[in-house]
Design a protein around this motif. Structure first.
Motif, PDB file in Angstrom:
ATOM      1  N   ASP A  93      -7.403   3.249   2.707  1.00  0.00           N
ATOM      2  CA  ASP A  93      -5.896   3.473   2.828  1.00  0.00           C
ATOM      3  C   ASP A  93      -5.603   4.849   2.243  1.00  0.00           C
ATOM      4  O   ASP A  93      -4.715   5.553   2.553  1.00  0.00           O
ATOM      5  N   GLU A 150      -7.182  -2.486  -5.223  1.00  0.00           N
ATOM      6  CA  GLU A 150      -6.498  -3.402  -4.015  1.00  0.00           C
ATOM      7  C   GLU A 150      -7.547  -4.714  -4.030  1.00  0.00           C
ATOM      8  O   GLU A 150      -8.658  -4.632  -4.843  1.00  0.00           O
ATOM      9  N   THR A 193       0.760  -1.134   0.084  1.00  0.00           N
ATOM     10  CA  THR A 193       0.024   0.174   0.168  1.00  0.00           C
ATOM     11  C   THR A 193       0.964   1.196   0.175  1.00  0.00           C
ATOM     12  O   THR A 193       0.724   2.155  -0.714  1.00  0.00           O
TER      13      THR A 193
END
Ligand code: ATP
Ligand code: MG
Lengths: 198, 539
Positions: free
Chosen positions: B200, B402, B174
């Motif tokens: 995130d 993701e 990430t």
């Protein structure tokens, strides 16, 4: 390198010489230069690999004289003639030559030193300069006495290490030079390393 | 320039790699796999990656009767002499004779240096020459192992084709992706839409030990919009979202049900039934009909639709699940799509937060597909129009995913819009940035389309295999990959890099934020990001 620029006193005199090695008699009985010392005789530089003390006259062998004395020194005190009947000689392997200008080169001198030439102990600066390159190792490894000249080599390196700023690093570097030269002869390498270990 | 000599080439081949015998003084423990060295051939230098490190002994007796190695003196002498270190290296690039004089730039390797070519540690200059300086298209992504040098990634090439970021959990995917996105945004190389399954990327990314790092919105303020599926969750995290996304029943198409078959546990017959309903009631009205009028249908209606009663009941039961997704409404008050397109087409970037649906496969698949499909249609239309002479081509759009395996697994890859995007490459100026823990869960054909791969530590054999599929020198790189540290190290390879390289990823921290900010403008560099993007992509 400054070889013998000052005028040190000689420790002995050449009594036998050939191209690859020379023998000298010490001025003091029982006081040969230490095993592995770098010495100079004329143009020749040598490493002491053997010393001997024996009777002067070939026919007369020394006999034991100490029975009844408490201390070893007493033998010489009670027999003052002894020192005159004995002589100490040492043998050096020629490992290089002195060019006369004060520089050492790792090559044998064109001719062996003259008989009765003086033999000097090389000063520490000279030892350091001479052992800054490794060419002399091969001469010593090819020495005539096998194990004994190996021990002279070990002693030489140990003594030389004291003249280098980092003596341990010098010995390690020397060891690393020896290892490939003795490839295939691990026991010999191990013995040598044991002799020179700091 | 004096460089540390490491050793000599003593054997090997172009395909198997070369063998280097290390010099006695060189400590083998400094030779990590993945490190770069330089081989000085007669006419050129070769950049080579260390792929294996091993020990050799000159004398077999040494192994049988080891010397007194407990004595440090013995050990030190033997190391590198009686025993020696060997490196296996893979030549990657030929870099001309002299680093300084290199008109042609790095060349692919077609031969190997001769015996006894000397090996050196790669110098700053070598690496800079190969990876290029930071400039308007390249960003610094990290430093090679044990080196101060900076490795640059070519963002223009990165955006041009699809990219994969893989690694097991906690390896820094990430953070690495945030670096890439910040770079893409700052250098204006792509418009980004991030499907942020774990919340995130928007405002802040949580880190271990309670530390937090900035999300894209904090870095680029008005250039980035946060869209959310879950307003409550966003507000709880201190974000006031720019837009709350709702999807109308009318936006869900039968194809979406095909993708959801696994997540919703639909049988193939149930999926067929959906198509039948769509044919009868219309592609945009079938779901409304099913959810509102589905119950209490007579067997006659079902028969006329050619749907078995059991199938129909199972279908309605399973689709009840959709009713429980609050963001799914009969008709969205403000449809998300026009809003989203407006942002993206004006060159701004959007992070779509999933809020509490961070683990909800149905939400991921549904939302990502519905939105991506429409956006892709739009980009496609604009590209085709531009090629026909009508208007300008849209900017490159990068879709960041993701949990990508959910959208790109072999079961669904053929049907999702993401599969299409990956396969058609850059034809319509949309590419993927795929982030996942398990590359083996992603369809092989899609994997082969990921032109740039940023690989953090992977530990399962199948993941390593999948991550390196189709990469030249895979066998050697496999060792390199499996030896990465478990955090913030990555093997980078592919389209955006001249050669594969292992880096310690640069820190995503205050210093990085500052490097994006006004400091660059002061130095006479490119203007502040906000301006850059507006200029590049005028509305
Ligand atoms: N480039 C970096 N700069 C600063 N910290 C980093 C960096 N890379 C990794 N970290 C640290 O490592 C931790 C894990 O990184 P990250 O959250 O990116 O892992 P991940 O691979 O995305 O894990 P998951 O698969 O569980 O999402 C972060 O919380 C951060 O503390
Ligand atoms: Mg993550």
């Amino acid at each position: 390198m400054a070889l013998g620029t000052a005028r040190p006193s000689p420790i002995g005199e050449v009594v036998a010489a050939e191209t690859a090695r020379f023998t000298a008699e010490c001025y003091e009985v029982h006081c040969p230069p230490p095993l592995g010392s770098l010495v100079r005789a004329g143009e020749a530089l040598g490493v002491v690999f053997r010393a001997e003390t024996a009777g002067l006259e070939p026919g007369r062998v020394p006999i034991a004289r100490g029975r009844g004395y408490a201390r070893e020194e007493d033998v010489y005190r009670e027999n003052p003639q002894l020192a005159k009947l004995l002589r100490t000689t040492f043998e050096s392997l020629a490992v290089g030559s002195w060019d006369g200008q004060g520089l050492a080169i790792p090559r044998l001198p064109p001719a062996p030193p003259r008989l009765h030439g003086f033999v000097y102990l090389c000063p520490p600066e000279a030892v350091r300069a001479f052992t800054a390159s490794w060419d002399f190792l091969d001469r010593l490894l090819a020495g005539p006495l096998g194990e004994a000249s190996d021990q002279a080599l070990a002693a030489c390196l140990r003594a030389a290490s004291a003249t280098h700023p980092d003596s341990r690093a010098f010995l390690v570097a020397a060891g690393k030079e020896l290892a490939p030269r003795l490839r295939g002869d691990l026991p010999r390498l191990t013995a040598l390393l044991r002799g020179m270990r700091p | 320039m004096t460089q540390e000599r490491l050793g000599l080439v003593v054997g090997g081949s172009l395909t198997r790699g070369l063998e280097i015998k290390l010099d006695p003084g060189v400590s083998i423990e400094n030779m990590a796999v993945g490190r770069y060295i330089v081989l000085q051939g007669e006419r050129r230098r070769f950049l080579a990656m260390v792929t294996d490190v091993s020990l050799g002994a000159m004398d077999p007796a040494l192994a049988l009767a080891p010397p007194e190695v407990s004595d440090p003196f013995f050990a030190e002498v033997m190391r590198g002499t009686a025993t020696y270190g060997k490196l296996q290296v893979m030549p990657m690039l030929a870099i001309g004779g002299d680093v300084a004089a290199l008109p042609a730039g790095p060349q692919p390797v077609k031969t190997v240096p001769a015996h006894f070519a000397e090996a050196y540690a790669a110098s700053q200059a070598d690496m800079e020459l190969v990876f290029g300086p930071e400039d308007e298209r390249r960003m610094v992504i990290g430093s090679p192992l044990d080196m101060e040098v900076k490795v640059c990634l070519d963002l223009e090439r990165l955006a041009e084709r699809s990219t994969g970021v893989f690694g097991k959990t906690g390896t820094g995917k990430t953070y690495l992706t945030l670096l890439l996105l910040a770079g893409l945004i700052q250098k204006g190389k792509a418009v980004n839409l991030v499907f942020d399954m774990h919340n995130d990327y928007g405002w802040q990314v949580s880190a271990e030990h309670g530390r937090r790092a900035k999300g894209l919105k904090q870095l680029f303020s008005s250039q980035v919009a946060v869209f959310t599926l879950d307003e409550e969750s966003s507000r709880r995290r201190g974000i006031s979202p720019d837009f709350v996304v709702e999807l109308g029943y009318d936006e869900i198409e039968p194809e979406d049900m095909a993708l959801l078959a696994e997540a919703l546990n639909l049988t193939p017959l149930a999926v067929d039934a959906v198509y039948a309903l769509a044919r009868r009631f219309g592609r945009s009205r079938w779901l409304k009909w099913l959810l509102e009028e589905g119950e209490g249908q007579t067997p006659e209606t079902l028969a006329s639709l050619n749907i078995a009663e059991g199938t129909f009941q199972a279908l309605t039961r399973r689709l009840e699940r959709l009713r429980r997704l609050p963001f799914l409404v009969e008709k969205a008050a403000r449809p998300a799509l026009p809003e989203l397109l407006q942002y993206l087409e004006s060159g701004r970037h959007v992070v779509l937060e999933f809020g509490r649906y961070d683990r909800d496969d149905v939400a991921h698949i549904l939302v990502a597909n519905v939105l991506a499909r429409r956006i892709h249609d739009r980009w496609r239309a604009r590209c085709e129009a531009a090629r026909g002479g009508g208007g300008s081509e849209p900017p490159i759009l990068v879709l960041t995913l993701e949990e990508a395996h959910k959208l790109l697994s072999p079961q669904v890859a053929r049907q999702t819009i993401f599969g299409t995007i990956a396969r058609e490459m850059r034809k319509f100026r949309v590419t993927l940035l795929v982030v996942d823990q398990r590359p083996s869960g992603i369809d092989g054909e899609i994997m082969s389309q990921l032109a740039t791969r940023l690989l953090c530590l992977l530990d399962s054999e199948e993941d390593i295999e999948a991550a390196l599929a189709g990469v030249p020198g895979k066998g050697e790189l496999r060792t390199v990959l499996s030896r990465l540290e478990s955090r913030q190290q990555a093997l980078l390879l592919g389209h955006a890099l001249p050669v594969p390289v292992v880096v310690r990823t640069r820190d995503y921290d205050e210093e990085f934020y500052r490097s994006l900010g006004p400091a660059r403008r002061a130095g006479g560099g490119p203007p502040e990001p906000e301006v850059t993007i507006e200029e590049l992509f005028p509305e």
